[in-house]
Enzyme design. Structure first.
Site, PDB file in Angstrom:
ATOM      1  N   CYS A   1       0.415  13.561  17.840  1.00  0.00           N
ATOM      2  CA  CYS A   1       0.403  13.699  19.292  1.00  0.00           C
ATOM      3  C   CYS A   1       0.625  12.334  19.920  1.00  0.00           C
ATOM      4  CB  CYS A   1      -0.926  14.290  19.755  1.00  0.00           C
ATOM      5  SG  CYS A   1      -0.962  14.717  21.487  1.00  0.00           S
TER       6      CYS A   1
ATOM      7  N   GLN B   1      -1.012   5.318  -1.751  1.00  0.00           N
ATOM      8  CA  GLN B   1      -1.706   6.595  -1.891  1.00  0.00           C
ATOM      9  C   GLN B   1      -2.018   6.948  -3.343  1.00  0.00           C
ATOM     10  OE1 GLN B   1      -3.045   8.482   0.345  1.00  0.00           O
ATOM     11  NE2 GLN B   1      -2.255   7.444   2.150  1.00  0.00           N
TER      12      GLN B   1
ATOM     13  N   ASN C   1       2.024  10.230   1.335  1.00  0.00           N
ATOM     14  CA  ASN C   1       0.742  10.318   2.020  1.00  0.00           C
ATOM     15  C   ASN C   1       0.491  11.670   2.684  1.00  0.00           C
ATOM     16  OD1 ASN C   1       2.961   8.900   3.488  1.00  0.00           O
ATOM     17  ND2 ASN C   1       1.685   9.327   5.268  1.00  0.00           N
TER      18      ASN C   1
ATOM     19  N   THR D   1      -6.612 -18.773   6.109  1.00  0.00           N
ATOM     20  CA  THR D   1      -7.845 -18.940   5.345  1.00  0.00           C
ATOM     21  C   THR D   1      -8.210 -17.633   4.647  1.00  0.00           C
ATOM     22  OG1 THR D   1      -8.606 -20.563   6.969  1.00  0.00           O
ATOM     23  CG2 THR D   1     -10.271 -19.601   5.506  1.00  0.00           C
TER      24      THR D   1
END
Length: 386
Positions: free
Chosen positions: A326, A180, A152, A238
């Site tokens: 971060c 990906q 990715n 469901t």
């Protein structure tokens, strides 16, 4: 100011055709497990979506298990391995890689903390699996191997088929997170020779919160969500009618448009790469350039922090992602880039550009125009701080 969205590996805009089909089915509120006509109508839509997903990855329809996304699919496979080991399997070791998605990396950390035996195979400088090291990790005690199809962050495509051959030769089961790769390169469970494969709809222009786990016939699988009889008792809850139908339409479009989309993404990616290399000095292109997902370009800019570049690009209406995450006020360099041997400074200065179906060459040209002065400004700021 218009937005140029170049973060398609994080998520994609829902395709117009997908949104339209979901709107057309808003009245399909019946419980697909019910036997009355509303229930049968709902199940018919789900059955169609199952067929579309099977066609996309060259599997049989009854090998498709609907989930909430690839994270759940990945966890289901590892949970199955855990239960087999707990039940006394003589095979009690798992092998994966150092560059997997966090849904596998964090699962591995958790299982290791409980005492399970797991090896993480290294990758080379281009971020590809070291097959020699991988082969040395194979043995009669290996229960499960898990290797992503395409990364990715860097876009590097892994040699899943070759690894699967080595793993099956010693009797292990093989899983691949193909999230990906879907819609960008051909993904066939037959060619990859995997026992399990994961994908998420929102990575190829479908809705969020729905995905697939492919389970090869006769491969062991344990329920991850217990309760009802849905999905042959393997995934209770469901049915998400609209989400699954949207996934089916996204799968249909991905299969029909694969060749055209691959070529368009690769052309834009190469134009962006060449433009950056020509106009910005001292850049490092990360990942394997020979085996790479079209549309993914990961670049390090020495002397410039990725977060600063990202914020300046955002001010210009250009949305990308950084190789640093971060968290709690501290900047952590990408573990994927570090695993490939990139030094910490370069990992901190990396930007991932991930192009998608709705990007254009004009947008690429705008990025090539806006990026060089930003890099110059950020590098100057960094020099002044020193």
């Amino acid at each position: 100011m218009s937005t140029i969205y170049l973060d398609n590996n994080a998520t994609t805009r829902m395709a117009d055709e997908v949104a339209a089909l979901m709107r057309d089915n808003l009245a399909l509120y019946g419980n697909a497990s019910s036997m009355h006509s509303l229930g049968r109508d709902a199940y018919s839509g789900i059955d169609w979506a199952r067929e579309m997903c099977a066609s996309l990855i060259s599997s049989d329809k009854d090998e498709i298990l609907f989930t909430s996304g690839a994270s759940e699919s990945n966890n289901t496979v590892f949970n199955t391995a855990r239960e087999l080991i707990d039940a006394g399997s003589k095979r009690d070791r798992i092998v994966t890689t150092t560059i997997e998605h966090p849904s596998i990396i964090e699962t591995v950390k958790y299982l290791k903390s409980l005492g399970y035996r797991i090896d993480e195979c290294p990758v080379d400088r281009e971020g590809r699996l070291r097959l020699d090291d991988f082969e040395r990790l194979m043995g009669p005690d290996v229960l499960l191997v898990s290797i992503m199809t395409g990364n990715n962050e860097t876009g590097t495509i892994q040699p899943v088929g070759e690894a699967a051959r080595l793993a099956h030769a010693c009797g292990a089961l093989v899983h691949s997170d193909a999230t990906q790769a879907i819609g960008k390169i051909p993904v066939s469970v037959k060619d990859l020779d995997v026992d399990y494969l994961s994908l998420s709809a929102h990575k190829f222009y479908g809705p969020k919160g729905v995905g697939v786990l492919y389970v090869r016939k006769d491969s062991p699988i344990s329920p991850f969500v217990h309760g009802g009889h849905q999905e042959a008792g393997l995934r209770a809850g469901t049915y998400n009618n609209l989400g699954i139908i949207g996934l089916g339409e996204a799968a249909r479009l991905a299969r029909e448009n694969l060749a055209q989309e691959h070529d368009a993404l690769w052309a834009m990616r190469e134009r962006l790469r060449k433009g950056i290399e020509e106009r910005i000095p001292e850049v490092v292109i990360n990942g394997c350039q020979e085996h790479c997902l079209p549309g993914t370009l990961n670049v390090s800019f020495p002397g410039a922090e990725g977060e600063s570049i990202l914020l300046y690009l955002d001010l210009e209406g250009i949305e990308v992602s950084t190789g640093s995450a971060c968290a709690t006020g501290s900047l952590e360099p990408s573990y994927v880039l570090l695993a490939g041997g990139l030094d910490v400074e370069l990992a901190h200065g990396s930007i991932r550009f991930s192009l998608g179906r709705y990007n254009t060459m004009d947008e690429v040209d705008t990025v090539i125009e806006k990026l060089p002065p930003i890099i110059e400004r950020v590098r100057a700021m960094s020099t002044r701080r020193k």
